[in-house]
Write a protein that holds these residues in place. Sequence first.
Motif, PDB file in Angstrom:
ATOM      1  N   ALA A 112      39.090  43.319  26.827  1.00 27.26           N
ATOM      2  CA  ALA A 112      38.235  42.865  27.929  1.00 27.26           C
ATOM      3  C   ALA A 112      38.779  41.618  28.611  1.00 27.26           C
ATOM      4  N   LEU A 113      39.270  40.648  27.840  1.00 25.94           N
ATOM      5  CA  LEU A 113      39.801  39.422  28.434  1.00 25.94           C
ATOM      6  C   LEU A 113      41.023  39.716  29.290  1.00 25.94           C
ATOM      7  N   ALA A 114      41.900  40.579  28.804  1.00 21.89           N
ATOM      8  CA  ALA A 114      43.092  40.931  29.569  1.00 21.89           C
ATOM      9  C   ALA A 114      42.710  41.590  30.885  1.00 21.89           C
ATOM     10  N   LEU A 115      41.753  42.505  30.843  1.00 21.98           N
ATOM     11  CA  LEU A 115      41.334  43.187  32.058  1.00 21.98           C
ATOM     12  C   LEU A 115      40.712  42.210  33.047  1.00 21.98           C
ATOM     13  N   THR A 116      39.864  41.327  32.564  1.00 22.19           N
ATOM     14  CA  THR A 116      39.242  40.327  33.437  1.00 22.19           C
ATOM     15  C   THR A 116      40.299  39.436  34.087  1.00 22.19           C
ATOM     16  N   THR A 117      41.313  39.074  33.326  1.00 24.90           N
ATOM     17  CA  THR A 117      42.387  38.238  33.863  1.00 24.90           C
ATOM     18  C   THR A 117      43.143  38.959  34.970  1.00 24.90           C
ATOM     19  N   GLU A 157      44.282  35.938  42.075  1.00 29.09           N
ATOM     20  CA  GLU A 157      44.228  34.713  42.871  1.00 29.09           C
ATOM     21  C   GLU A 157      44.077  33.466  41.995  1.00 29.09           C
ATOM     22  N   ASN A 158      43.684  33.664  40.730  1.00 27.48           N
ATOM     23  CA  ASN A 158      43.538  32.541  39.804  1.00 27.48           C
ATOM     24  C   ASN A 158      44.755  32.346  38.907  1.00 27.48           C
ATOM     25  N   TRP A 159      45.751  33.215  39.009  1.00 26.60           N
ATOM     26  CA  TRP A 159      46.937  33.069  38.170  1.00 26.60           C
ATOM     27  C   TRP A 159      47.741  31.850  38.596  1.00 26.60           C
ATOM     28  N   PRO A 160      48.231  31.064  37.663  1.00 28.64           N
ATOM     29  CA  PRO A 160      49.116  29.944  38.024  1.00 28.64           C
ATOM     30  C   PRO A 160      50.362  30.451  38.757  1.00 28.64           C
ATOM     31  N   GLN A 161      50.551  29.980  39.975  1.00 30.30           N
ATOM     32  CA  GLN A 161      51.695  30.380  40.815  1.00 30.30           C
ATOM     33  C   GLN A 161      51.740  31.891  41.063  1.00 30.30           C
ATOM     34  N   GLY A 162      50.610  32.581  40.885  1.00 27.71           N
ATOM     35  CA  GLY A 162      50.569  34.006  41.177  1.00 27.71           C
ATOM     36  C   GLY A 162      51.325  34.876  40.203  1.00 27.71           C
ATOM     37  N   CYS A 201      53.957  36.328  46.690  1.00 24.36           N
ATOM     38  CA  CYS A 201      53.817  37.694  46.181  1.00 24.36           C
ATOM     39  C   CYS A 201      53.389  37.614  44.717  1.00 24.36           C
ATOM     40  N   TRP A 202      52.295  38.286  44.366  1.00 17.87           N
ATOM     41  CA  TRP A 202      51.854  38.296  42.971  1.00 17.87           C
ATOM     42  C   TRP A 202      52.855  39.054  42.105  1.00 17.87           C
ATOM     43  N   LEU A 203      53.069  38.546  40.893  1.00 24.52           N
ATOM     44  CA  LEU A 203      54.027  39.161  39.977  1.00 24.52           C
ATOM     45  C   LEU A 203      53.366  39.347  38.609  1.00 24.52           C
ATOM     46  N   LEU A 204      53.263  40.599  38.178  1.00 20.06           N
ATOM     47  CA  LEU A 204      52.726  40.937  36.865  1.00 20.06           C
ATOM     48  C   LEU A 204      53.831  41.558  36.025  1.00 20.06           C
TER      49      LEU A 204
END
Length: 227
Positions: free
Chosen positions: A27-32, A37-42, A120-123
């Motif tokens: 659940a925490l991973a999915l919420t993250t 937009e809240n990720w540090p430096q995207g 650009c967001w990076l996962l």
Amino acid sequence: MARQLTLDLGHEPALSRDDFLVTPANALALTTLEAPENWPQGRMLLIGPDGAGKTHMAAIWSAETGAARMPASSLRPDMADRLASQHGAVVIEDAHRVGQAAGAEEALFHLWNLCAARECWLLLTARTPPRDWQIALPDLFSRMSAMPSVRIEAPDEALLSAVLVKLFADRQIAVPAGLIDWLVPRMDRDLGLARRLVARLDSEAMAQRRPLTRNLAAENLNILSKK
């Protein structure tokens, strides 16, 4: 009894949000992932063991953000500019394998820098933290080591049971009543093992022309548990 020749025709797992099984383990991973937009430096690194649901989460995130998606082992330096400029979001899967393909480390390093410059967001997804990836490029190692991360925790029995239900359903296998409840307490809480077991049961039931039974499940679980 003669074994029947079986053909591996493959199957497509269901990877939509509606098919995702939310439990305390993920659940925490999915919420993250739902709030880039809240990720540090995207940027964000999703860590979890084999079969834990990283690919499913990446597929959901890609569908909802329009992200480009590819495995780290397929990265090449000439891809970085296009990936960072055309989609606004990028998913690189199995980043722990980035050192196994020529040019992939250089490509990921360029992609990291270009995503920052172009907002650009990076996962990234990986089985292990960056310290275990055997990265040869020092600048890439420092960046990966500093990347914010979230983990998919070890599955509980509820998640393991739900995953088994989904894996059998993906293969359109009819499961006898009570079989999953019998299996769950007898197997390791390992989603990779669950995936291998269902694939093996599918193959063996066809090859032996046997229905799926508790005995067949026990035989094959015993074989896999010894490997």
